[in-house]
Design an enzyme around this catalytic site. Structure first.
Site, short mmCIF file in Angstrom:
data_model
loop_
_atom_site.label_atom_id
_atom_site.label_comp_id
_atom_site.label_asym_id
_atom_site.label_seq_id
_atom_site.Cartn_x
_atom_site.Cartn_y
_atom_site.Cartn_z
N GLY A 20 1.07 -1.33 -0.11
CA GLY A 20 -0.07 0.12 -0.01
C GLY A 20 0.81 1.19 0.35
O GLY A 20 0.38 2.21 -1.05
N GLU A 229 6.80 -15.51 5.57
CA GLU A 229 6.34 -15.20 6.63
C GLU A 229 6.53 -14.99 7.77
O GLU A 229 8.40 -15.64 8.21
CB GLU A 229 4.67 -15.73 6.44
CG GLU A 229 4.07 -15.49 4.73
CD GLU A 229 3.50 -13.84 5.06
OE1 GLU A 229 3.30 -13.80 5.55
OE2 GLU A 229 3.63 -13.87 3.73
N ASP A 240 -0.65 -20.01 0.73
CA ASP A 240 -0.37 -19.47 -0.35
C ASP A 240 -0.69 -19.49 -1.89
O ASP A 240 -0.78 -19.10 -2.80
CB ASP A 240 0.47 -18.61 0.16
CG ASP A 240 0.92 -17.25 -0.86
OD1 ASP A 240 0.03 -15.83 -0.50
OD2 ASP A 240 1.59 -17.24 -1.56
N LYS A 244 -3.65 -18.57 -4.82
CA LYS A 244 -3.61 -17.85 -6.02
C LYS A 244 -4.36 -19.24 -7.18
O LYS A 244 -4.53 -18.67 -7.98
CB LYS A 244 -2.04 -18.08 -6.45
CG LYS A 244 -1.39 -16.76 -5.99
CD LYS A 244 0.54 -17.13 -5.15
CE LYS A 244 0.95 -15.98 -4.54
NZ LYS A 244 2.56 -15.54 -4.56
#
Lengths: 395, 395
Positions: A20, A229, A240, A244
């Site tokens: 972000g 992670e 993960d 996807k």
């Protein structure tokens, strides 16, 4: 009727993590480029997990570039969004009022100028806001995989107006996987199969295993390099990659959910988060995987093969796990990372093969740096700009 | 303000060769798929090199699917467009009136419903019509490279409204090269270099050379398989690759023209079309290339290298020609064609590497079947559909 190109895109950003913040940086640094193209991005709100900073008048003005830069700096330094108050004509809402205000903004702007709700968070909690936004004619751009990998109805609802949603960065960071698959589908070329190496972390682990290292050492190094992670089991468990794979499978029209995917975890249940802490896993759990992984790699090597962690989506559904592949196959040749470059910067490589009528014996292959905030945020920005024709001002 | 998705795209097609006909077939066969997505393609005119068949009322109706199929059949059989007269409410115009009618249609529809002018021809002659169409607010989709590779001013004029033009199929057929490069540029990620193997024909020649065959035999076989232009010198001279390289270079912002590109021809001037006929070239000219090519391939092989015909676009400008590359490099590994598939169909492979800030040490690689009418037409159709947001009916 086509109108002169002159588009202003109001944006509310959900999520102030690495992606972000990088997106806000990109938006600021691309202003001159976008101005030349007759397009402007107006950030009218930024939310983190606890609050929302929103412009006083979302209809006509967004945050200026100084404030956007300050938001990035503050969040990098661990300061709350409230520390930005007073730096511009904006207000702060804390949860749960923050969520209500996002929904209000989407309702109001959806009816007037339009809005792009950009989700760079990593939570399921945004799905309600996103669905509301879509219902009110807003656009949605996602780097966050979770809203698309929950209940099938949520996926269906979000993509119900397919021209108003983009989610390139949910698969392979900025790699143009979703855009390319969407093009192929639109042209009526039926896709029969997608095979991919889509986890940067697991790609790295597989390459290092091939070089004879122990998985316990590899994972610890990967963690120290920031490739994993905080709890590496989040990568090693394959969820993960499964997310996807699910997004790709649903894009191909498969009405499936996470529980329909056969996911192979690299650690057994006895070493799982319910049984031991992250620290215990790193200190005493990981080494228990060394022997079996070593044997697996050796057995493959004797046959001229290598081990890869791949996803496969086809007529037989969706599988995620270890596969033995010829050393010389496209995915076998793939090195999980490439640290031989002049900046000594390691990039993690993803690779996808798409098989269709047009790409039958020679699949469409897309490969490249498939992780990292910069690449992911660049993909999000490209997605936002791809929506600009929906935001043309009438002449 | 965003409107409900419901787009009708009127299309005039220029060029009824293999790609144009395949496009019409795709449009017909994709009707149900596109209807589900709320989009409809309305073909209101089809032109070949001598005439134009155009719907009586371009404002409200296009050719029906039976007529579109008949157009394909007639053109495949070598019949003129005039043979279709009477099969629907349409008129025929012969050149030069045909060109005038295309311009009229673009003027009229540009002001009302909008129009997509689709150029699947292989001539420079369409550029005037295309520029006029752009000036009148129409959209343009090109498989034809020539309008983009003439005078720089023409390129600039055509892309002046970048959201209204698509030209994916000018480079690597349907491979998403232009779309991906455009995404990267839009996200503010500066592209430093593009390297590509973009000629199916030359890719095939290079692979076969590597296998020890003589270039004279390879080219004759390639011609008999339909891989080359009628005069194979059109491929061997490198101009087709140079045109693709020029389009990529101009897309990156280089204000250059064909004469600025260093193009290496695989045959010397003494064997050129000004000196000998195609037949003489095939019978007695080609063999004169055997020895030097053989030596070049051998010299490369001794160093563990292979020869590839590549284009390179970077800060040093634009080069097109033979390059010695490590056998194990991405382009060195590329086999020009792949005829080991269950349908024994040979596909020609193209490959492009894109280097940018995000894709610095691990370039974005796009690879796959890069030739063929089916693939090229699929790329054109995806381009047309990518314009649909500009053609939304108001609610």
């Amino acid at each position: 009727m086509p109108k002169p190109v002159n588009s202003v895109l109001p944006v509310v950003l959900l999520g102030c993590g690495g992606v972000g913040r990088q997106l806000l940086h990109h938006i600021v640094s691309c202003r001159p480029l976008h101005a030349k193209q007759g397009v402007a991005i107006r950030v009218v709100g930024v939310a983190d997990s606890s609050s929302l900073l929103v412009a006083d008048d979302v209809h006509s003005s967004g945050f200026d570039d100084a404030l956007l830069t300050n938001i990035c700096d503050a969040k990098s330094a661990g300061s709350p969004l409230s520390s930005l108050l007073g730096q511009g004509p904006c207000q702060l809402f804390k949860n749960p009022e923050a969520n209500v205000k996002v929904i209000d903004t989407a309702t109001v702007l959806g009816r007037s100028t339009g809005l792009v709700l950009v989700d760079c968070s990593a939570t399921y909690d945004t799905v309600g806001m996103l669905k509301h936004a879509v219902d009110h004619g807003c656009c949605v751009v996602l780097a966050n995989k979770k809203p698309l990998t929950g209940a099938y109805e949520d996926f269906e609802n979000l993509v119900s107006n397919f021209r108003r949603i983009r989610f390139e960065s949910t698969v392979g960071a900025g790699l143009p996987v979703i855009a390319s698959v969407t093009r192929i589908i639109a042209s009526g070329d039926p896709i029969s199969r997608i095979v991919g190496s889509l986890s940067g972390t697991l790609g790295y682990v597989m390459s290092e295993l091939e070089d004879g290292k122990k998985i316990s050492e590899i994972v610890k190094t990967a963690k120290s390099l920031g490739y994993t992670e905080p709890d590496p089991r989040d990568d090693l468990g394959g969820m993960d990659v499964a997310r996807k794979a699910l997004i790709l499978a649903r894009l191909l029209g498969q009405r499936i959910s996470m529980e329909d995917i056969n996911v192979e975890s690299l650690y057994p249940r006895e070493l799982g988060p319910d049984v031991m802490s992250t620290n215990d896993f790193l200190e005493s759990g990981l080494v228990q995987l060394d022997k079996s992984m070593e044997e697996r790699v050796k057995a493959a090597s004797l046959k001229g093969n290598v081990i890869r962690y791949v996803c496969e989506i086809g007529s037989a559904g969706c599988q995620v796990g270890l596969r033995e592949l010829p050393k010389d196959s496209p995915l076998g040749r793939l090195r999980g990372s490439d640290n031989v470059n002049r900046h000594r910067r390691t990039q993690v490589i993803s690779k996808v093969e798409v098989y269709s009528r047009c790409y039958e014996s020679s699949p469409l292959v897309i490969q490249g740096a498939g992780a990292g905030n910069d690449t992911t945020a660049a993909g999000v920005l490209a997605d936002i700009l791809d929506l600009q024709d929906l935001f043309q001002k009438t002449a």
